[in-house]
Design an enzyme around this catalytic site. Structure first.
Site, PDB file in Angstrom:
ATOM      1  N   VAL A  91      -8.294   7.001  -1.350  1.00  0.00           N
ATOM      2  CA  VAL A  91      -8.165   7.914  -0.222  1.00  0.00           C
ATOM      3  C   VAL A  91      -9.148   9.062  -0.383  1.00  0.00           C
ATOM      4  O   VAL A  91      -9.848   9.446   0.529  1.00  0.00           O
ATOM      5  CB  VAL A  91      -6.744   8.484  -0.177  1.00  0.00           C
ATOM      6  CG1 VAL A  91      -6.626   9.559   0.880  1.00  0.00           C
ATOM      7  CG2 VAL A  91      -5.770   7.358   0.077  1.00  0.00           C
ATOM      8  N   GLY A  92      -9.159   9.625  -1.599  1.00  0.00           N
ATOM      9  CA  GLY A  92     -10.098  10.696  -1.893  1.00  0.00           C
ATOM     10  C   GLY A  92     -11.462  10.108  -2.258  1.00  0.00           C
ATOM     11  O   GLY A  92     -11.574   8.915  -2.563  1.00  0.00           O
ATOM     12  N   ARG A 131      -1.531  13.985   8.761  1.00  0.00           N
ATOM     13  CA  ARG A 131      -0.870  12.723   9.052  1.00  0.00           C
ATOM     14  C   ARG A 131       0.354  12.485   8.156  1.00  0.00           C
ATOM     15  O   ARG A 131       1.417  12.087   8.635  1.00  0.00           O
ATOM     16  CB  ARG A 131      -1.888  11.591   8.863  1.00  0.00           C
ATOM     17  CG  ARG A 131      -1.485  10.276   9.462  1.00  0.00           C
ATOM     18  CD  ARG A 131      -2.552   9.206   9.183  1.00  0.00           C
ATOM     19  NE  ARG A 131      -3.825   9.523   9.813  1.00  0.00           N
ATOM     20  CZ  ARG A 131      -4.149   9.151  11.062  1.00  0.00           C
ATOM     21  NH1 ARG A 131      -3.289   8.474  11.783  1.00  0.00           N
ATOM     22  NH2 ARG A 131      -5.317   9.475  11.576  1.00  0.00           N
ATOM     23  N   PRO A 172      -3.837  29.730  10.483  1.00  0.00           N
ATOM     24  CA  PRO A 172      -2.463  30.232  10.617  1.00  0.00           C
ATOM     25  C   PRO A 172      -2.164  30.684  12.043  1.00  0.00           C
ATOM     26  O   PRO A 172      -3.023  31.240  12.710  1.00  0.00           O
ATOM     27  CB  PRO A 172      -2.425  31.437   9.672  1.00  0.00           C
ATOM     28  CG  PRO A 172      -3.524  31.193   8.695  1.00  0.00           C
ATOM     29  CD  PRO A 172      -4.582  30.448   9.449  1.00  0.00           C
ATOM     30  N   ARG A 207      -2.068  17.773  -4.205  1.00  0.00           N
ATOM     31  CA  ARG A 207      -2.850  17.864  -5.439  1.00  0.00           C
ATOM     32  C   ARG A 207      -2.189  18.897  -6.346  1.00  0.00           C
ATOM     33  O   ARG A 207      -1.764  19.965  -5.877  1.00  0.00           O
ATOM     34  CB  ARG A 207      -4.296  18.278  -5.135  1.00  0.00           C
ATOM     35  CG  ARG A 207      -5.140  17.195  -4.476  1.00  0.00           C
ATOM     36  CD  ARG A 207      -5.462  16.039  -5.433  1.00  0.00           C
ATOM     37  NE  ARG A 207      -6.213  14.963  -4.803  1.00  0.00           N
ATOM     38  CZ  ARG A 207      -5.664  13.837  -4.336  1.00  0.00           C
ATOM     39  NH1 ARG A 207      -4.363  13.635  -4.417  1.00  0.00           N
ATOM     40  NH2 ARG A 207      -6.427  12.904  -3.794  1.00  0.00           N
ATOM     41  N   ASP A 214       4.945  14.774  -7.254  1.00  0.00           N
ATOM     42  CA  ASP A 214       4.233  13.522  -7.510  1.00  0.00           C
ATOM     43  C   ASP A 214       2.910  13.817  -8.215  1.00  0.00           C
ATOM     44  O   ASP A 214       2.281  12.920  -8.756  1.00  0.00           O
ATOM     45  CB  ASP A 214       3.975  12.792  -6.189  1.00  0.00           C
ATOM     46  CG  ASP A 214       3.398  11.396  -6.394  1.00  0.00           C
ATOM     47  OD1 ASP A 214       3.820  10.714  -7.347  1.00  0.00           O
ATOM     48  OD2 ASP A 214       2.527  10.980  -5.607  1.00  0.00           O
ATOM     49  N   HIS A 216       2.259  10.334 -10.060  1.00  0.00           N
ATOM     50  CA  HIS A 216       1.314  10.121  -8.955  1.00  0.00           C
ATOM     51  C   HIS A 216       1.427   8.698  -8.390  1.00  0.00           C
ATOM     52  O   HIS A 216       0.456   7.933  -8.388  1.00  0.00           O
ATOM     53  CB  HIS A 216      -0.124  10.401  -9.416  1.00  0.00           C
ATOM     54  CG  HIS A 216      -1.011  10.828  -8.278  1.00  0.00           C
ATOM     55  ND1 HIS A 216      -2.081  11.678  -8.437  1.00  0.00           N
ATOM     56  CD2 HIS A 216      -0.990  10.514  -6.951  1.00  0.00           C
ATOM     57  CE1 HIS A 216      -2.677  11.876  -7.258  1.00  0.00           C
ATOM     58  NE2 HIS A 216      -2.032  11.177  -6.349  1.00  0.00           N
ATOM     59  N   ILE A 217       2.632   8.398  -7.906  1.00  0.00           N
ATOM     60  CA  ILE A 217       2.899   7.059  -7.372  1.00  0.00           C
ATOM     61  C   ILE A 217       3.033   7.072  -5.846  1.00  0.00           C
ATOM     62  O   ILE A 217       3.588   6.157  -5.252  1.00  0.00           O
ATOM     63  CB  ILE A 217       4.172   6.447  -8.007  1.00  0.00           C
ATOM     64  CG1 ILE A 217       5.395   7.377  -7.819  1.00  0.00           C
ATOM     65  CG2 ILE A 217       3.953   6.163  -9.486  1.00  0.00           C
ATOM     66  CD1 ILE A 217       6.723   6.759  -8.269  1.00  0.00           C
TER      67      ILE A 217
END
Lengths: 338, 338
Positions: free
Chosen positions: A80-81, A162, A186, A254, A278, A303-304
């Site tokens: 994704v990154g 998303r 903001p 992150r 995560d 991180h799953i």
């Protein structure tokens, strides 16, 4: 004509591997071990490649693309990154970059719901007590192992893209009362409303004025923004100090967006009720004696977020499609504009 | 006139305690410890009581009600189940029985979603690896720590009452494909459709013909039926043998509906993917060396289905209201027909 060479740094999953193997016009050089591809193997084999399909763990830099040579047309990243890719090295050579940003939305939104519930309902602590054999000695009383409930909550989103919106879609039937979100602008309505939620739903869904409002009004706070210099440690001691005592914080974005020391401190001081993570700063280098692991009200998983079979199959298949599209000059499923 | 005496086997939560304390016309005798009320204390103090508010841990039997005496009008149980109450002992004396069956629907449905996600996404196993300091040594690969995903699932309900339906309401935005349910009348539409789901939703929601169909077609199987002689060990080795390899089973009802040995065996043989249990046979006597605790794909929490602050507050308040209604001969919030 000689076959064009493609290098693939992983064995792929069923459908994706078949799609690749079906291309008899290509010479496929593929890393065979279950372990991450070795850098030296990748550099050696990249020579003469027209396309490379690689993972988040494979650095794609000047050295790699220059070693590959002028015939290199496409990098297809199974991720994704794209932090592992030096974009300039590709751009100046007109090499296209494919990635797989969208297919993990459902998987990450699902995990976000799991982490919210584990943080509220003390999932880690509850399991730990059973595993330690403490259940027989837990005398029942009305507030034993209780926690907050999703219904009637104000849900705050730090970042409202998303994945955040897919999470909100799931949260609605739990009976939440209100949503506030903070984006890089903001106070302004979110640009992309992917599921039409802001128009259709019966509860208020509004931009927060600032981080102070987000911190002080959220019962469930979901961190889902990009990591940038301005979001690094945005959730710090000042932030926690404004949060509600029964609030939970979730991070599926992150690690460095949350100051881990401040989180440990907030849990120690009972400034918040719990946390579900995560991701965390310095992952995966979290040793067994890390202070966050001593917090019974903090759930940390490795991180799953995107780790479902369906999602990983789809990522693999889209990566192969991007690779092939890059070779033939056709449209990719998802391409990074360099 | 002497004050009527009521006995309460717990200290209650704010609003409920205030409601009770406000009744200066009553003599309130209340157990003061955090531990469950001692039987001998209850028997001693029941003498002459007009009402008793008790917990799941307090047996309400012939001895208790005969000791209390003829003036006893009401038992108000702070519980959903009434297995701890001998109904005949009350019925023959025209003693009314109040309970609190409805207020925990949201809390239990929330926990059901947590357990589904933990079973699919390997929540217990994932946390365990991090706690053991294994994260730094987990080399990423595409199928690392993956599990099934809710989207596109067939969800099967064994028992399809209020809690099952509240769970379904929550599951719909996760993108499930189909629902089947088995009640005590196989093949027949469910009697009470609490949220109008069977009419409104866009996916098929249908009664299963029999347990064999439920077992073989469900990707997520949720046990939510009452424990009766015909449901005891209904989920046994034969049942697991028909289940899908990637299916998960959840129990938020009563432990003995699942044969624990058969579950351990099914996990060992990889007949199913995972399990999420809020209840288990012989709870709470689950020692640290219990075989179910050696299964990394089984999540077991200590019967915390209704353990939210909001729900327990509501249960306490409704129990007091039932007690007072029983004394005054008015309608209870929820009364058992004896």
């Amino acid at each position: 004509m000689a076959k064009r060479k493609v290098v693939v740094t992983r064995q792929l999953i069923d459908e994706a591997q078949e799609l690749l193997d079906g291309r008899s016009d290509l010479e496929i050089v593929q890393w065979q071990s279950e372990k991450p591809c070795e850098r030296s193997w990748l550099i050696d084999n990249a020579k003469g490649a027209s396309g490379i399909l690689l993972m988040l763990t494979d650095k794609c830099d000047e050295e790699l693309v220059s070693t590959a040579g002028d015939q290199l047309k496409v990098i297809a990243s199974f991720s994704v990154g794209t932090d592992h890719v030096e974009r300039d090295a590709l751009k100046k050579r007109n090499i296209r970059l494919g990635y797989t940003p969208k297919c993990l939305t459902d998987a990450v939104a699902d995990l976000t719901i799991m982490l919210i519930l584990m943080a509220q309902r003390r999932g880690g602590e509850a399991m730990g007590k059973v595993l330690a054999g403490e259940w027989p000695q837990m005398p029942w009383h009305p507030l034993l192992m209780t926690g907050p409930q999703i219904s009637k909550s104000t849900v705050g989103f730090l970042g409202f893209g998303r994945i955040g919106q897919a999470t909100l879609k799931r949260l609605l039937p739990f009976g939440i009362s209100r949503v506030i979100y903070l984006t890089s602008k903001p106070g302004q309505p979110v640009k992309d409303d992917h599921y039409g939620l802001t128009k259709q739903t019966e509860i208020p869904i509004e931009p927060a004025k600032n981080w102070e409002q987000l911190a002080s009004e959220s019962d469930i706070l979901i961190v889902g923004c990009a990591l940038t210099p301005s979001t690094k440690h945005l959730v710090n001691a000042d932030f926690f100090a404004r949060m509600k005592k029964l609030a939970v914080i979730i991070n599926v974005a992150r690690g460095p967006i949350i100051d881990t020391n401040a989180l440990v401190d907030a849990l120690d001081k009972e400034q918040i009720f719990g946390a579900g993570l995560d991701v965390i700063e310095n992952e995966p280098n979290i040793q067994a004696d890390h202070p966050i692991l001593k917090q019974p009200r903090c759930v940390l998983v490795p991180h799953i977020g995107s780790a479902t079979i369906a999602t990983r199959e789809q990522m693999a298949t889209e990566s192969v499609k991007n690779l092939l599209a890059g070779l033939s000059g056709e449209a990719m499923v998802n391409e990074v504009e360099l």
